[in-house]
Design a protein around this motif. Structure first.
Motif, short mmCIF file in Angstrom:
data_model
loop_
_atom_site.label_atom_id
_atom_site.label_comp_id
_atom_site.label_asym_id
_atom_site.label_seq_id
_atom_site.Cartn_x
_atom_site.Cartn_y
_atom_site.Cartn_z
N TYR A 110 -1.19 -3.05 -6.04
CA TYR A 110 -0.43 -4.20 -5.55
C TYR A 110 0.98 -3.73 -5.22
O TYR A 110 1.70 -3.21 -6.10
N THR A 134 2.49 -7.37 0.03
CA THR A 134 3.07 -8.69 0.18
C THR A 134 4.58 -8.61 0.37
O THR A 134 5.27 -8.01 -0.45
N ARG A 186 -5.24 -6.21 2.04
CA ARG A 186 -4.69 -7.50 2.43
C ARG A 186 -3.19 -7.34 2.67
O ARG A 186 -2.46 -6.92 1.77
N THR A 212 -3.15 -4.64 -1.91
CA THR A 212 -2.48 -5.84 -1.42
C THR A 212 -1.02 -5.52 -1.16
O THR A 212 -0.32 -4.98 -2.03
#
Length: 288
Positions: free
Chosen positions: A218, A245, A268, A243
């Motif tokens: 992450y 973000t 993602r 991921t």
């Protein structure tokens, strides 16, 4: 000012449930092999920049430190110096407040393992691997830096390759999370979190370094800048099953420029406030 040494161990020494305090210099120095340090505190309480090392593994091998504290407010927490190999630090805390100093310094050392430990700095690096530090492992640990945008990442690689970091939390609260510079190649980051909150900083920054892999991780940034930025001749780096973000309209979640063969796959990528990805169209690479 004079530098003092609290305790020096050559080989097969034991320090257990002990406290070593030095005002300026070295708390505990290991010069040989096979020493065991457990449930102990090494503390430098002097003032002044670069006041010393709480723990100094001086080119020695196969030593073990467990359940211990290495505290050096104005110096370095733990130092594994040139030629130090096959040492282990576990269940321990390394910390410093000194500008530009790492809580953990691995310099020209190899095959060392840091596990289930905390490395924190309020003025410098959480952990710094440099000078050809290869094949080291950091697992199950927390690395933090609050360097107030002085370019001191929580995790910093310089000319260091084939290292592994897994199941770790890496936080550059006001700066970079993890940074790779100057031919730091073939490093692996897996099952970990790397975050940054620094203005115009990055959770992951790769500069002139190649073939590094981030997987099952992450990666996040909460301010202006990029989550992952790859540039300046950094080739064949891979981010997969992760991921990314970003929650700011100034920057990209994934940014590649002046580099080729880099891959973002099965991940993602999110930036509700702005751009998700930028890739230099003149350089080959893949977003899959």
């Amino acid at each position: 000012a004079n530098w003092n040494t609290g305790v020096i161990l050559s080989s097969y020494g034991v320090v257990d449930h002990s406290s070593i305090t030095v005002q300026r210099g070295y708390g505990l120095v290991l010069t040989g092999v096979g020493s065991v340090i457990s449930a102990s505190t090494m503390n430098l309480n002097g003032t002044g920049i670069n006041s010393g090392y709480a723990l100094y593994i001086m080119g020695s091998s196969s030593n073990s430190v467990t359940g211990s504290f290495m505290i050096s407010p104005e110096g370095l927490g733990a130092v594994l110096d040139s030629g130090a190999g096959y040492n282990s630090i576990s269940l321990s805390t390394m910390s410093t407040h000194n500008t530009a100093s790492p809580a953990l310094s691995i310099n020209g050392a190899f095959w060392n393992t840091i596990s289930d430990s905390f490395m924190g700095s309020r003025g410098g690096y959480g952990a710094k691997l440099e000078g050809g530090s290869h094949h080291n492992t950091i697992v199950g640990s927390t690395l933090t830096s609050r360097a107030f945008s002085f370019a001191y990442p929580a995790l910093y690689f310089y000319e260091s390759s084939w290292n592994v970091l897994t199941n770790c939390f890496v936080s550059g609260l006001d700066d970079y999370g993890a940074a790779f510079w100057a031919n730091s190649n073939n490093n692996l980051i897996s099952q970990s979190t790397a975050i940054s909150g620094g203005v115009n900083r990055y959770a992951v920054y790769i500069n002139s370094s190649s073939s590094n892999t981030f997987t099952q991780s992450y990666l996040a940034h909460s301010s202006s800048g990029e989550v992952v930025r790859i540039e300046s001749g950094s080739h064949y780096n891979m981010v997969s099953q992760s991921t990314l973000t970003l929650s700011h309209n100034a920057g990209y979640a994934y940014y590649v420029k002046g580099s080729s063969g880099n891959t973002l796959s099965q991940s993602r990528v999110s930036n509700p406030a702005g751009y998700a990805a930028f890739k230099d169209r003149l350089k080959p690479g893949a977003l899959v």
